[in-house]
Design an enzyme around this catalytic site. Structure first.
Site, PDB file in Angstrom:
ATOM      1  N   CYS A  77     -52.597  23.054 -20.979  1.00  0.00           N
ATOM      2  CA  CYS A  77     -53.546  22.070 -19.965  1.00  0.00           C
ATOM      3  C   CYS A  77     -53.914  20.593 -20.920  1.00  0.00           C
ATOM      4  O   CYS A  77     -55.522  20.792 -20.786  1.00  0.00           O
ATOM      5  CB  CYS A  77     -54.662  23.004 -18.861  1.00  0.00           C
ATOM      6  SG  CYS A  77     -54.842  21.789 -17.640  1.00  0.00           S
ATOM      7  N   GLN A 117     -50.741  33.884 -16.058  1.00  0.00           N
ATOM      8  CA  GLN A 117     -51.499  32.579 -17.343  1.00  0.00           C
ATOM      9  C   GLN A 117     -52.816  32.600 -16.956  1.00  0.00           C
ATOM     10  O   GLN A 117     -52.914  32.316 -15.901  1.00  0.00           O
ATOM     11  CB  GLN A 117     -51.058  31.478 -17.028  1.00  0.00           C
ATOM     12  CG  GLN A 117     -50.744  30.077 -18.382  1.00  0.00           C
ATOM     13  CD  GLN A 117     -50.821  29.064 -18.631  1.00  0.00           C
ATOM     14  OE1 GLN A 117     -51.433  27.894 -17.495  1.00  0.00           O
ATOM     15  NE2 GLN A 117     -50.292  28.265 -18.813  1.00  0.00           N
ATOM     16  N   GLY A 165     -40.047  23.805 -15.099  1.00  0.00           N
ATOM     17  CA  GLY A 165     -40.967  23.057 -14.608  1.00  0.00           C
ATOM     18  C   GLY A 165     -40.437  22.436 -13.403  1.00  0.00           C
ATOM     19  O   GLY A 165     -40.128  22.635 -12.373  1.00  0.00           O
ATOM     20  N   ARG A 166     -40.530  21.085 -13.487  1.00  0.00           N
ATOM     21  CA  ARG A 166     -40.778  19.783 -12.357  1.00  0.00           C
ATOM     22  C   ARG A 166     -39.170  20.112 -11.628  1.00  0.00           C
ATOM     23  O   ARG A 166     -39.230  19.620 -10.052  1.00  0.00           O
ATOM     24  CB  ARG A 166     -41.158  18.089 -12.824  1.00  0.00           C
ATOM     25  CG  ARG A 166     -42.905  18.724 -13.400  1.00  0.00           C
ATOM     26  CD  ARG A 166     -42.838  16.872 -14.479  1.00  0.00           C
ATOM     27  NE  ARG A 166     -41.969  17.219 -15.196  1.00  0.00           N
ATOM     28  CZ  ARG A 166     -41.810  16.256 -16.099  1.00  0.00           C
ATOM     29  NH1 ARG A 166     -42.101  15.076 -15.766  1.00  0.00           N
ATOM     30  NH2 ARG A 166     -41.126  16.169 -17.300  1.00  0.00           N
ATOM     31  N   GLY A 175     -39.190  21.232 -21.537  1.00  0.00           N
ATOM     32  CA  GLY A 175     -40.048  19.797 -21.543  1.00  0.00           C
ATOM     33  C   GLY A 175     -38.749  19.094 -21.304  1.00  0.00           C
ATOM     34  O   GLY A 175     -37.960  18.884 -21.978  1.00  0.00           O
ATOM     35  N   ASP A 176     -38.855  18.288 -19.739  1.00  0.00           N
ATOM     36  CA  ASP A 176     -37.288  17.883 -19.580  1.00  0.00           C
ATOM     37  C   ASP A 176     -36.367  18.054 -19.107  1.00  0.00           C
ATOM     38  O   ASP A 176     -34.830  17.355 -19.600  1.00  0.00           O
ATOM     39  CB  ASP A 176     -37.130  16.401 -20.912  1.00  0.00           C
ATOM     40  CG  ASP A 176     -38.734  15.380 -20.929  1.00  0.00           C
ATOM     41  OD1 ASP A 176     -39.421  15.832 -19.566  1.00  0.00           O
ATOM     42  OD2 ASP A 176     -38.525  15.170 -21.787  1.00  0.00           O
ATOM     43  N   PRO A 181     -45.837  27.977 -15.394  1.00  0.00           N
ATOM     44  CA  PRO A 181     -46.482  27.954 -14.792  1.00  0.00           C
ATOM     45  C   PRO A 181     -46.997  26.600 -14.276  1.00  0.00           C
ATOM     46  O   PRO A 181     -46.829  25.419 -15.560  1.00  0.00           O
ATOM     47  CB  PRO A 181     -47.566  28.375 -15.606  1.00  0.00           C
ATOM     48  CG  PRO A 181     -47.597  27.905 -17.183  1.00  0.00           C
ATOM     49  CD  PRO A 181     -45.824  28.114 -17.358  1.00  0.00           C
TER      50      PRO A 181
HETATM   51  C1  LIG Z   1     -46.875  19.947 -10.752  1.00  0.00           C
HETATM   52  C2  LIG Z   1     -47.721  21.033 -12.006  1.00  0.00           C
HETATM   53  C3  LIG Z   1     -48.926  21.574 -12.592  1.00  0.00           C
HETATM   54  C4  LIG Z   1     -48.776  22.301 -14.252  1.00  0.00           C
HETATM   55  N1  LIG Z   1     -49.729  23.576 -14.163  1.00  0.00           N
HETATM   56  C5  LIG Z   1     -49.561  23.730 -15.119  1.00  0.00           C
HETATM   57  C6  LIG Z   1     -50.012  25.045 -15.009  1.00  0.00           C
HETATM   58  O1  LIG Z   1     -51.545  25.349 -14.942  1.00  0.00           O
HETATM   59  N2  LIG Z   1     -50.278  25.445 -16.833  1.00  0.00           N
HETATM   60  C7  LIG Z   1     -49.105  24.841 -17.646  1.00  0.00           C
HETATM   61  O2  LIG Z   1     -49.170  25.499 -18.933  1.00  0.00           O
HETATM   62  N3  LIG Z   1     -48.339  24.486 -16.967  1.00  0.00           N
HETATM   63  C8  LIG Z   1     -48.596  23.316 -16.343  1.00  0.00           C
HETATM   64  N4  LIG Z   1     -47.877  21.993 -15.904  1.00  0.00           N
HETATM   65  C9  LIG Z   1     -46.683  21.841 -16.948  1.00  0.00           C
HETATM   66  C10 LIG Z   1     -45.988  22.919 -17.265  1.00  0.00           C
HETATM   67  O3  LIG Z   1     -45.358  24.260 -17.056  1.00  0.00           O
HETATM   68  C11 LIG Z   1     -44.960  22.358 -18.054  1.00  0.00           C
HETATM   69  O4  LIG Z   1     -44.694  22.509 -19.095  1.00  0.00           O
HETATM   70  C12 LIG Z   1     -43.876  20.964 -17.991  1.00  0.00           C
HETATM   71  O5  LIG Z   1     -43.930  20.305 -16.458  1.00  0.00           O
HETATM   72  C13 LIG Z   1     -42.883  20.201 -19.108  1.00  0.00           C
HETATM   73  O6  LIG Z   1     -42.327  20.561 -18.096  1.00  0.00           O
HETATM   74  P1  LIG Z   1     -40.730  19.877 -17.259  1.00  0.00           P
HETATM   75  O7  LIG Z   1     -40.263  18.334 -17.612  1.00  0.00           O
HETATM   76  O8  LIG Z   1     -40.074  21.305 -17.330  1.00  0.00           O
HETATM   77  O9  LIG Z   1     -41.943  20.067 -16.297  1.00  0.00           O
HETATM   78  C14 LIG Z   1     -47.833  22.122 -14.553  1.00  0.00           C
HETATM   79  C15 LIG Z   1     -47.635  20.570 -14.013  1.00  0.00           C
HETATM   80  C16 LIG Z   1     -46.604  20.133 -12.699  1.00  0.00           C
HETATM   81  C17 LIG Z   1     -45.754  19.216 -13.036  1.00  0.00           C
END
Ligand SMILES: Cc1cc2nc3c(=O)[nH]c(=O)nc-3n(C[C@H](O)[C@H](O)[C@H](O)COP(=O)(O)O)c2cc1C
Length: 328
Positions: free
Chosen positions: A101, A71, A225-226, A202-203, A17
């Protein structure tokens, strides 16, 4: 394959999300790229329970993206219960509770990661959601509020004990935002302690890391995510890597096609102004690592509507194609 409660996903990969990002058009794109589950942006339980129309649009979905998780964030069990019922009636497939969050405006209300500081409340919130739906229920947590309050394992057990069907862990402390590296060893420890599926997050910056996370932590699913924001192909690439030992990277035509497809979804759901504004940013993201970025940035600054966007995308891709073919 990964099963969350009664929902069987076609694979173990989940789009994280991301508020402002995982809207319906993007989820449709990611689904096409092979994700087993997509998740909405976080949705305010208060907003839903008050019938705020903007909030309820976050629950708009399309059958092509199913299964989909909604969510919710909130802190008051009754409000979470109402929001869970509303989301269930709207036709989503999974309900997820945000307990991770760290954003000020969310935690100051006691929601998001603040729930991890109040384990009793966290349990009540999960229990309230559990009573209000027969859909699979999950929660997404962090490592804890801070290194001094590293209680992810305790919260994970509370989530499971109150009837959740799955848990996602992003193993960073809320107080640290995105700094440092995600502590995958915590995923391993939580997986060992729970019976319900555990999703690691994560990552994951490249396809091989998803396979690595699964093998080193033994988690049931991996959430991305990112990396998906600039490389939505990552889901397809991970599945290809798992199956064949290698994966293809998108060529110019793939990138152009993705831009056009994403823009078409944005136009369909958000109208020309919003769609074009979002697409200006996406044009730069989806062309990451391609040459002549300065030229593209200049061109993007000239975009003022659908027509200029289309012609600038054509102009840029035409230019790169000719150059690649040796005519530039
Ligand atoms: C722009 C952005 C918005 C996010 N919004 C949410 C959110 O609405 N709910 C949530 O649980 N995590 C949110 N996250 C966290 C991501 O879901 C995820 O846990 C985090 O980016 C780590 O994963 P990654 O390393 O694959 O990016 C957000 C992250 C980013 C970068």
């Amino acid at each position: 394959m990964l099963t969350v409660g009664t929902v069987q996903l076609k694979n173990w990969l989940i789009l994280a999300p991301m508020s402002g990002r995982t809207n319906l058009p993007f989820r449709l794109i990611v689904k096409k790229m092979g994700a087993g589950l997509v998740v909405t942006e976080m949705i305010s339980a208060v907003g839903l329970s008050r019938g705020q129309s903007k909030t309820s649009t976050y629950l708009d979905t399309h059958r092509a993206e199913r299964p989909i998780a909604a969510q919710l964030f909130g802190f008051e069990p009754d409000t979470i219960a109402t929001a869970t019922r509303i989301a269930t009636e709207k036709g989503v497939d999974v309900i997820d509770i945000n307990m991770g969050c760290p954003v000020k405006k969310v935690v100051k209300t006691g929601s998001g990661a603040a729930l991890m500081r109040d384990p009793k409340k966290a349990g009540k919130v999960v229990a309230a959601a559990r009573r209000s739906t027969s859909l699979p229920l999950t929660a997404k947590i962090r490592a804890g509020w801070s290194p001094e309050e590293a209680n992810a394992l305790e919260i994970a057990k509370i989530v499971e004990g109150n009837g959740a069907d799955g848990l996602c862990i992003h193993p960073r402390f809320a107080s640290k935002g995105f700094s440092g590296r995600a502590d995958w060893t915590l995923i391993t420890r939580i997986k060992r302690a729970l019976r319900i599926p555990v999703i690691g997050n994560g990552d994951i910056t490249e396809p091989s890391l998803a396979l690595k996370m699964r093998s080193v932590t033994n988690c049931d699913g991996v959430m991305i995510g990112r990396a998906a924001l600039s490389n939505p192909w990552i889901f397809k690439q991970i599945l290809e890597l798992e199956e064949k030992g290698s994966f293809a990277t998108p060529d110019l035509d793939d990138r152009y096609k993705l831009i056009m497809e994403h823009y078409a979804f944005l136009l369909q759901y958000l109208g020309e102004n919003r769609a074009t504004n979002i697409m200006k940013g996406l044009l730069l993201l989806y062309t990451k690592n391609l040459p002549h970025r300065k030229y593209l940035k200049y061109l993007v600054s000239e975009i003022d509507g659908r027509q200029t966007l289309m012609s600038i995308a054509d102009r840029y891709f035409g230019f790169i194609r000719r150059e690649t073919a040796g005519e530039g």
